[in-house]
Design a protein around this motif. Structure first.
Motif, PDB file in Angstrom:
ATOM      1  N   PHE A 190       0.881  -1.168   0.000  1.00  0.00           N
ATOM      2  CA  PHE A 190       0.000   0.000   0.000  1.00  0.00           C
ATOM      3  C   PHE A 190       0.912   1.210   0.000  1.00  0.00           C
ATOM      4  O   PHE A 190       1.835   1.283   0.806  1.00  0.00           O
ATOM      5  CB  PHE A 190      -0.869  -0.041   1.266  1.00  0.00           C
ATOM      6  N   TRP A 191       0.674   2.174  -0.890  1.00  0.00           N
ATOM      7  CA  TRP A 191       1.504   3.377  -0.937  1.00  0.00           C
ATOM      8  C   TRP A 191       0.717   4.462  -1.646  1.00  0.00           C
ATOM      9  O   TRP A 191      -0.351   4.209  -2.224  1.00  0.00           O
ATOM     10  CB  TRP A 191       2.858   3.096  -1.594  1.00  0.00           C
ATOM     11  N   ARG A 192       1.254   5.692  -1.599  1.00  0.00           N
ATOM     12  CA  ARG A 192       0.543   6.791  -2.261  1.00  0.00           C
ATOM     13  C   ARG A 192       1.553   7.766  -2.830  1.00  0.00           C
ATOM     14  O   ARG A 192       2.059   8.632  -2.125  1.00  0.00           O
ATOM     15  CB  ARG A 192      -0.406   7.489  -1.260  1.00  0.00           C
ATOM     16  N   PRO A 193       1.895   7.626  -4.124  1.00  0.00           N
ATOM     17  CA  PRO A 193       2.871   8.535  -4.740  1.00  0.00           C
ATOM     18  C   PRO A 193       2.420   9.994  -4.598  1.00  0.00           C
ATOM     19  O   PRO A 193       1.218  10.269  -4.478  1.00  0.00           O
ATOM     20  CB  PRO A 193       2.868   8.105  -6.208  1.00  0.00           C
ATOM     21  N   LEU A 194       3.365  10.925  -4.628  1.00  0.00           N
ATOM     22  CA  LEU A 194       3.076  12.338  -4.346  1.00  0.00           C
ATOM     23  C   LEU A 194       1.977  12.913  -5.241  1.00  0.00           C
ATOM     24  O   LEU A 194       1.264  13.815  -4.850  1.00  0.00           O
ATOM     25  CB  LEU A 194       4.343  13.176  -4.515  1.00  0.00           C
ATOM     26  N   TYR A 195       1.861  12.388  -6.465  1.00  0.00           N
ATOM     27  CA  TYR A 195       0.892  12.962  -7.395  1.00  0.00           C
ATOM     28  C   TYR A 195      -0.506  12.379  -7.220  1.00  0.00           C
ATOM     29  O   TYR A 195      -1.405  12.727  -7.963  1.00  0.00           O
ATOM     30  CB  TYR A 195       1.373  12.746  -8.848  1.00  0.00           C
ATOM     31  N   ARG A 196      -0.699  11.492  -6.249  1.00  0.00           N
ATOM     32  CA  ARG A 196      -2.016  10.852  -6.113  1.00  0.00           C
ATOM     33  C   ARG A 196      -2.739  11.267  -4.836  1.00  0.00           C
ATOM     34  O   ARG A 196      -2.112  11.462  -3.792  1.00  0.00           O
ATOM     35  CB  ARG A 196      -1.871   9.332  -6.099  1.00  0.00           C
ATOM     36  N   THR A 197      -4.076  11.385  -4.912  1.00  0.00           N
ATOM     37  CA  THR A 197      -4.881  11.632  -3.707  1.00  0.00           C
ATOM     38  C   THR A 197      -5.543  10.349  -3.224  1.00  0.00           C
ATOM     39  O   THR A 197      -6.227  10.355  -2.205  1.00  0.00           O
ATOM     40  CB  THR A 197      -5.969  12.697  -3.959  1.00  0.00           C
ATOM     41  N   GLU A 198      -5.380   9.252  -3.975  1.00  0.00           N
ATOM     42  CA  GLU A 198      -5.897   7.955  -3.522  1.00  0.00           C
ATOM     43  C   GLU A 198      -4.728   6.969  -3.431  1.00  0.00           C
ATOM     44  O   GLU A 198      -3.786   7.036  -4.216  1.00  0.00           O
ATOM     45  CB  GLU A 198      -6.930   7.385  -4.501  1.00  0.00           C
ATOM     46  N   ALA A 199      -4.859   6.041  -2.467  1.00  0.00           N
ATOM     47  CA  ALA A 199      -3.802   5.053  -2.269  1.00  0.00           C
ATOM     48  C   ALA A 199      -3.762   4.062  -3.425  1.00  0.00           C
ATOM     49  O   ALA A 199      -4.769   3.797  -4.073  1.00  0.00           O
ATOM     50  CB  ALA A 199      -4.051   4.305  -0.968  1.00  0.00           C
ATOM     51  N   VAL A 200      -2.563   3.525  -3.662  1.00  0.00           N
ATOM     52  CA  VAL A 200      -2.408   2.365  -4.538  1.00  0.00           C
ATOM     53  C   VAL A 200      -2.239   1.179  -3.595  1.00  0.00           C
ATOM     54  O   VAL A 200      -1.472   1.270  -2.634  1.00  0.00           O
ATOM     55  CB  VAL A 200      -1.135   2.476  -5.412  1.00  0.00           C
ATOM     56  N   VAL A 201      -2.956   0.098  -3.836  1.00  0.00           N
ATOM     57  CA  VAL A 201      -2.909  -0.994  -2.864  1.00  0.00           C
ATOM     58  C   VAL A 201      -2.978  -2.341  -3.551  1.00  0.00           C
ATOM     59  O   VAL A 201      -3.681  -2.507  -4.548  1.00  0.00           O
ATOM     60  CB  VAL A 201      -4.050  -0.834  -1.821  1.00  0.00           C
ATOM     61  N   ASP A 202      -2.197  -3.281  -3.022  1.00  0.00           N
ATOM     62  CA  ASP A 202      -2.300  -4.685  -3.422  1.00  0.00           C
ATOM     63  C   ASP A 202      -3.002  -5.351  -2.237  1.00  0.00           C
ATOM     64  O   ASP A 202      -2.365  -5.850  -1.308  1.00  0.00           O
ATOM     65  CB  ASP A 202      -0.880  -5.239  -3.652  1.00  0.00           C
ATOM     66  N   GLY A 203      -4.342  -5.296  -2.256  1.00  0.00           N
ATOM     67  CA  GLY A 203      -5.155  -5.564  -1.069  1.00  0.00           C
ATOM     68  C   GLY A 203      -4.919  -6.899  -0.399  1.00  0.00           C
ATOM     69  O   GLY A 203      -4.651  -6.947   0.813  1.00  0.00           O
ATOM     70  N   HIS A 204      -4.995  -7.985  -1.160  1.00  0.00           N
ATOM     71  CA  HIS A 204      -4.854  -9.309  -0.528  1.00  0.00           C
ATOM     72  C   HIS A 204      -3.438  -9.516  -0.010  1.00  0.00           C
ATOM     73  O   HIS A 204      -3.232 -10.082   1.066  1.00  0.00           O
ATOM     74  CB  HIS A 204      -5.262 -10.411  -1.513  1.00  0.00           C
ATOM     75  N   TYR A 205      -2.473  -9.004  -0.773  1.00  0.00           N
ATOM     76  CA  TYR A 205      -1.076  -9.089  -0.324  1.00  0.00           C
ATOM     77  C   TYR A 205      -0.898  -8.296   0.983  1.00  0.00           C
ATOM     78  O   TYR A 205      -0.234  -8.750   1.920  1.00  0.00           O
ATOM     79  CB  TYR A 205      -0.176  -8.544  -1.440  1.00  0.00           C
ATOM     80  N   SER A 206      -1.540  -7.113   1.059  1.00  0.00           N
ATOM     81  CA  SER A 206      -1.397  -6.295   2.277  1.00  0.00           C
ATOM     82  C   SER A 206      -1.947  -7.034   3.498  1.00  0.00           C
ATOM     83  O   SER A 206      -1.391  -6.944   4.590  1.00  0.00           O
ATOM     84  CB  SER A 206      -2.065  -4.922   2.118  1.00  0.00           C
ATOM     85  N   ASN A 207      -3.027  -7.791   3.304  1.00  0.00           N
ATOM     86  CA  ASN A 207      -3.564  -8.595   4.424  1.00  0.00           C
ATOM     87  C   ASN A 207      -2.521  -9.605   4.903  1.00  0.00           C
ATOM     88  O   ASN A 207      -2.324  -9.806   6.108  1.00  0.00           O
ATOM     89  CB  ASN A 207      -4.801  -9.393   3.973  1.00  0.00           C
ATOM     90  N   ASP A 208      -1.866 -10.243   3.936  1.00  0.00           N
ATOM     91  CA  ASP A 208      -0.888 -11.282   4.294  1.00  0.00           C
ATOM     92  C   ASP A 208       0.324 -10.683   5.012  1.00  0.00           C
ATOM     93  O   ASP A 208       0.817 -11.241   5.994  1.00  0.00           O
ATOM     94  CB  ASP A 208      -0.403 -12.019   3.027  1.00  0.00           C
ATOM     95  N   VAL A 209       0.789  -9.529   4.502  1.00  0.00           N
ATOM     96  CA  VAL A 209       1.968  -8.913   5.137  1.00  0.00           C
ATOM     97  C   VAL A 209       1.617  -8.480   6.564  1.00  0.00           C
ATOM     98  O   VAL A 209       2.402  -8.659   7.502  1.00  0.00           O
ATOM     99  CB  VAL A 209       2.479  -7.696   4.316  1.00  0.00           C
TER     100      VAL A 209
END
Ligand code: CAA
Length: 388
Positions: free
Chosen positions: A185-204
């Motif tokens: 899960f991360w949010r590059p400076l140019y974005r107002t919404e997060a980028v997320v790899d949802g299922h992977y984030s649950n596992d981590v």
């Protein structure tokens, strides 16, 4: 020296979206959101509120003149900052009339920022017991309309005063922590919404929880039986259930039932507000101490903090005699109950017209915002805050 949380409060917007309405609009079975995710309602944050005003609205319920004199460390954990340079803590210091002989700054590591602040505050107060620190976790969780993460949005602020001889809970043992470069899960400076790899984030998340929990047991010799309840960073309530399930077999049958019961009390605020990112763990903790009937002074509570990217930390706290403030708990309940429900169309409009996307002077209509602190607009690239 006993150091810990002396005061604690929470603020979220006075508008919410019902997850049954959202499920219907997205052609999903409502039980996926209500049971599969565990979310009932989600705060909808208007343009007149941002992390600074939400933090100020949380603080105004607890900060008194004694705090104004003693607080000289103000740490603002957020990943939804309002400026790429100036910290939200400086705005907050001024809005609350806090001591100017203070260090005030912002910390970022996704949802972990408030925990970094809390641990720093702990060490500061241990070295300066006559002083106090103010730690904030405030965020607006945004994934985007019609994304899988949409049901896990939300927002709000938790404020904590850290002092010696605290009223609510004291730190009661070592922290264990773990970090690794992970793209969940991360949010590059140019974005107002997060980028997320949802299922992977649950596992981590679960992996980091187990790593820190196992290390905690190893260095302390303690077991799950040493804890009355476990609290978690709750991006959505089911995430905490997944973490709890991963270790619950370590408890006997009676304690398993108790841990599950306490988890249900701890999720009440979160399932009505959604993800606060930095504030979510502390909202879970606050919900537990305000809603559970079984807790007593001396009970030990586990806290697991997780910030994508990723950083995890596990630490224990012990409840003190005055851990529950009934008056404050009632006012938080009343605030949640008196929120206005918005339709999916209204939510989408508010979401789409979020102010950071705009560039130029803005004058906001603040007449519908009942909060003490609010954003009036933007002039010459400066945010103009108002107070009732
Ligand atoms: N009735 C009951 N349950 C149902 C159901 C129904 N009709 N339909 C589906 N479900 C269940 C599924 O079985 C699943 O349960 P399990 O997780 O126990 O398997 C659950 O509902 C969710 O279903 P899906 O996995 O199919 O949902 P999805 O693919 O649409 O997305 C999500 C779920 C990945 C959590 C997504 O909402 C997302 O990406 N959220 C944002 C990321 C996030 O919150 N990650 C958490 C860890 S990272 C972190 O903690 C930092 C942070 O704050 C972001």
């Amino acid at each position: 020296m006993n150091v810990g949380i002396d005061k604690m409060s929470f603020y979220s917007s006075d508008m919410y979206l019902d997850m049954v309405d959202l499920a219907n609009a997205r052609n999903e079975d409502p039980n996926k959101y209500l049971i599969g995710i565990g979310q009932k309602k989600q705060a909808v944050i208007p343009n007149t509120q941002d992390v600074v005003t939400m933090a100020a609205n949380a603080c105004t319920k607890i900060i008194d003149d004694d705090n104004r004199k003693k607080i000289d460390l103000i740490i603002f954990g957020t990943e939804t900052g309002v400026d790429n340079s100036k910290s939200a803590a400086i705005y907050l210091q001024n809005m609350l009339g806090l001591n100017r002989r203070a260090r005030a700054f912002e910390i970022k590591q996704a949802c972990y920022g408030a925990t970094a602040g809390l641990q720093m505050a702990k060490e500061y107060v241990q070295n300066h017991p006559e002083r106090q620190a103010l730690v904030i976790g405030a965020d607006i969780a945004r994934y985007g309309i019609k994304t899988p993460g949409e049901v896990t949005q939300g927002g709000g602020a938790v404020a904590m005063v850290i002092s010696a001889n605290p009223s609510i809970a004291e730190f009661d043992g070592p922290s264990t922590f773990y970090s690794d470069d992970v793209m969940d899960f991360w949010r590059p400076l140019y974005r107002t919404e997060a980028v997320v790899d949802g299922h992977y984030s649950n596992d981590v998340y679960v992996d980091f929880f187990k790593k820190t929990w196992d290390e905690y047991k190893e260095i302390t010799g303690q077991t799950i039986a040493d804890f009355k309840a476990m609290t978690f960073h709750l991006p959505y309530p089911k995430m905490g259930i997944k973490a709890l399930r991963s270790i619950i077999d370590e408890a006997d049958e009676e304690q398993q039932a108790n841990l599950k019961k306490e988890f249900e009390q701890g999720r009440i605020y979160n399932e009505n507000v959604g993800n606060l990112y930095t504030g979510s763990l502390y909202l879970n903790f606050l919900s537990l101490i305000n809603n559970s009937d079984d807790l007593q002074s001396g009970d030990r509570i586990a806290l697991f903090s997780y910030g994508s990217g990723a950083q995890g930390e596990f630490f224990p706290m012990k409840l003190k005699d005055n851990f529950r403030n009934d008056e404050l708990a009632k006012s938080l309940d009343d605030a949640l109950k008196s929120r206005k429900q918005v339709s999916v169309e209204e939510y989408e409009e508010i979401f789409t017209n979020w102010i950071p996307i705009a560039d130029g002077d803005i004058k906001l209509d603040t007449s519908n915002d009942k909060a003490e602190f609010f954003l009036e607009g933007v002039k010459d690239h400066q945010r103009i805050y108002g107070r009732k």
